[in-house]
Design an enzyme around this catalytic site. Structure first.
Site, PDB file in Angstrom:
ATOM      1  N   THR A  59      38.623  37.109 -62.202  1.00  0.00           N
ATOM      2  CA  THR A  59      38.055  38.185 -61.388  1.00  0.00           C
ATOM      3  C   THR A  59      36.759  37.787 -60.683  1.00  0.00           C
ATOM      4  O   THR A  59      36.215  38.565 -59.902  1.00  0.00           O
ATOM      5  CB  THR A  59      37.781  39.429 -62.256  1.00  0.00           C
ATOM      6  OG1 THR A  59      36.865  39.075 -63.297  1.00  0.00           O
ATOM      7  CG2 THR A  59      39.066  39.955 -62.883  1.00  0.00           C
ATOM      8  N   VAL A  90      34.718  32.583 -57.790  1.00  0.00           N
ATOM      9  CA  VAL A  90      35.525  31.359 -57.723  1.00  0.00           C
ATOM     10  C   VAL A  90      36.944  31.625 -58.207  1.00  0.00           C
ATOM     11  O   VAL A  90      37.911  31.141 -57.620  1.00  0.00           O
ATOM     12  CB  VAL A  90      34.869  30.227 -58.542  1.00  0.00           C
ATOM     13  CG1 VAL A  90      35.794  29.012 -58.615  1.00  0.00           C
ATOM     14  CG2 VAL A  90      33.534  29.831 -57.934  1.00  0.00           C
ATOM     15  N   ARG A 108      35.775  43.111 -70.724  1.00  0.00           N
ATOM     16  CA  ARG A 108      35.381  44.115 -69.734  1.00  0.00           C
ATOM     17  C   ARG A 108      36.330  44.140 -68.532  1.00  0.00           C
ATOM     18  O   ARG A 108      36.604  45.185 -67.951  1.00  0.00           O
ATOM     19  CB  ARG A 108      33.949  43.829 -69.265  1.00  0.00           C
ATOM     20  CG  ARG A 108      33.372  44.864 -68.309  1.00  0.00           C
ATOM     21  CD  ARG A 108      31.969  44.504 -67.872  1.00  0.00           C
ATOM     22  NE  ARG A 108      31.946  43.316 -67.037  1.00  0.00           N
ATOM     23  CZ  ARG A 108      31.476  42.134 -67.413  1.00  0.00           C
ATOM     24  NH1 ARG A 108      31.011  41.961 -68.641  1.00  0.00           N
ATOM     25  NH2 ARG A 108      31.486  41.099 -66.589  1.00  0.00           N
ATOM     26  N   SER A 109      36.843  42.976 -68.167  1.00  0.00           N
ATOM     27  CA  SER A 109      37.719  42.883 -66.994  1.00  0.00           C
ATOM     28  C   SER A 109      39.201  43.013 -67.328  1.00  0.00           C
ATOM     29  O   SER A 109      40.032  43.152 -66.422  1.00  0.00           O
ATOM     30  CB  SER A 109      37.486  41.542 -66.281  1.00  0.00           C
ATOM     31  OG  SER A 109      36.168  41.465 -65.770  1.00  0.00           O
ATOM     32  N   CYS A 157      29.129  22.111 -56.823  1.00  0.00           N
ATOM     33  CA  CYS A 157      29.527  22.349 -55.433  1.00  0.00           C
ATOM     34  C   CYS A 157      28.726  21.512 -54.446  1.00  0.00           C
ATOM     35  O   CYS A 157      29.285  20.912 -53.519  1.00  0.00           O
ATOM     36  CB  CYS A 157      29.394  23.836 -55.101  1.00  0.00           C
ATOM     37  SG  CYS A 157      27.835  24.570 -55.634  1.00  0.00           S
ATOM     38  N   GLY A 164      26.993  30.859 -54.597  1.00  0.00           N
ATOM     39  CA  GLY A 164      26.930  29.907 -55.702  1.00  0.00           C
ATOM     40  C   GLY A 164      26.426  30.540 -56.983  1.00  0.00           C
ATOM     41  O   GLY A 164      26.641  30.009 -58.075  1.00  0.00           O
ATOM     42  N   HIS A 177      27.593  25.977 -48.185  1.00  0.00           N
ATOM     43  CA  HIS A 177      26.364  25.204 -48.368  1.00  0.00           C
ATOM     44  C   HIS A 177      26.178  24.229 -47.197  1.00  0.00           C
ATOM     45  O   HIS A 177      27.144  23.655 -46.692  1.00  0.00           O
ATOM     46  CB  HIS A 177      26.428  24.378 -49.655  1.00  0.00           C
ATOM     47  CG  HIS A 177      26.412  25.183 -50.910  1.00  0.00           C
ATOM     48  ND1 HIS A 177      26.100  26.525 -50.963  1.00  0.00           N
ATOM     49  CD2 HIS A 177      26.666  24.805 -52.202  1.00  0.00           C
ATOM     50  CE1 HIS A 177      26.162  26.947 -52.225  1.00  0.00           C
ATOM     51  NE2 HIS A 177      26.509  25.928 -52.983  1.00  0.00           N
ATOM     52  N   ASN A 235      31.364  26.439 -50.328  1.00  0.00           N
ATOM     53  CA  ASN A 235      31.060  26.133 -51.728  1.00  0.00           C
ATOM     54  C   ASN A 235      32.037  26.751 -52.705  1.00  0.00           C
ATOM     55  O   ASN A 235      32.181  26.293 -53.838  1.00  0.00           O
ATOM     56  CB  ASN A 235      29.644  26.591 -52.071  1.00  0.00           C
ATOM     57  CG  ASN A 235      29.416  28.062 -51.784  1.00  0.00           C
ATOM     58  OD1 ASN A 235      29.462  28.494 -50.625  1.00  0.00           O
ATOM     59  ND2 ASN A 235      29.161  28.844 -52.821  1.00  0.00           N
TER      60      ASN A 235
END
Length: 349
Positions: free
Chosen positions: A12, A15, A40-41, A129, A160, A249, A323
């Protein structure tokens, strides 16, 4: 085998959601996917190729009957659960810093050191990254002329630091424009003592400060570069700056080559042919890499190649990359694709 059974850990997050997108676009044969996250997710519904997938709570048993596990849920989670996944037969590609400097764990950017995959023992680390895009740009030049020294200044997007940092940038910018007060809670580092405004205000801190005055992000760029390039003699130093950009980036890179004979045109020709690189370098037409153009793309964009005016055999370049994709999700899935192509997507006995 009809396909791999894949688990995405941290599904979730900023990334994790991109890892799902990259898997959907991948040529990797996939039989099934499993989304794992915190308690929690758990219960959230995410898609995989239009199919509803319910997010499950991450536990050690989650990796039963799993061939590949992509991790991006924080170093603590990886340290606890990545060995559990490998123990149950899953190959782990970890996007955190937990195992990057472990000498037993390959640290891989496919365009640079794919051969390191042959010595994996079930766990492969995805580099930082900011390191990834820099070595993608420098590796073809290193192959041609050798690489002696690198000085890099990064301009790193807030993504990031995760989804909450993106939201903080948006909310803070809106508040500043309205003349309202906003109390930062995330940046520069959520767990550090002080938090500062990122809207209209670059911050010369990414990750915590070490005793020597460098941040841990800068430490990562220095030491990961040497490990990826298998050369402890390359001199590397970095200054990492968080800027009010959502995604992608940017890096200003000064580098000194070992061999003489390099010219801007020669370096540009090498970069044009380099895997994963798009050369955008026409100063007379104001063409150079930009974050807004790199966001959402898998490549590393390179431009502003020019000789140093003071140091012989030294040059500058400017590189930009998403990134969350090449810097994280895409590099992870790319590693999995190469493991499959090399018949290495299995835990060695």
């Amino acid at each position: 085998m009809n396909g791999y059974r894949v688990a995405v850990v941290g599904a979730t997050g900023a990334v994790g959601t991109r890892m799902i997108e990259m898997l959907e676009q991948s040529n990797l044969p996939i039989a099934s996917v499993k989304y794992l996250a915190s308690k929690r997710s758990a219960g959230k519904i995410l898609k995989f190729k239009k199919q509803d997938i319910t997010v499950e709570e991450l536990v050690p048993e989650s990796f039963e009957e799993t061939d590949l596990a992509l991790f991006s849920a924080g170093g603590g989670v990886s340290k606890k659960f990545a060995p559990e996944a490998v123990k149950r037969g899953a190959v782990v590609v970890d996007n955190t810093s937990a195992f990057r400097m472990d000498p037993e764990v390959p640290l891989v950017v496919p365009e640079v050191n794919e051969k390191a995959l042959y010595r994996h023992k079930g766990l492969i680390a995805n580099p930082n990254c900011s390191t990834i895009q820099m070595v993608v740009a420098l590796e073809p030049l290193r192959k041609a002329f050798g690489l002696k020294k690198v000085i890099v200044t990064t301009l790193q997007a807030v993504s990031g630091a995760g989804n909450r940092a993106i939201q903080e940038l948006h909310d803070e910018t809106e508040a500043v424009l309205k003349g309202e007060k906003y109390e930062p809670e995330i940046l520069p580092v959520a767990g550090d003592k002080k938090h500062y405004q990122i809207a209209f205000n670059p911050l010369a801190q990414i990750d915590v400060f070490e005793d020597d005055g460098y941040t841990h992000e800068e430490w990562k760029m220095i030491h990961e570069t040497k490990k990826i390039m298998s050369n402890e003699n390359i001199q590397v130093t970095a200054t990492c700056v968080r800027v009010p950009v959502a995604v992608a980036h940017s890096e200003s890179v000064w580098f000194e080559l070992e061999k003489e004979g390099a010219t801007v045109s020669k370096l540009q020709e090498i970069l044009k042919k380099a895997p994963g690189v798009v050369l955008e370098d026409e100063p007379d037409k104001q063409i150079y890499p930009q974050a807004v153009n790199a966001a959402g793309k898998k490549d590393t964009f390179v431009g502003r190649v020019r000789p140093d005016q003071e140091q012989p055999n030294a040059f500058h370049l400017y590189c930009v990359s998403d990134n969350l994709l090449k810097g994280a999700a895409w590099n992870s899935v790319q590693i999995a694709e190469r493991l499959h192509a090399l018949d290495l997507l299995r835990v060695p006995k």
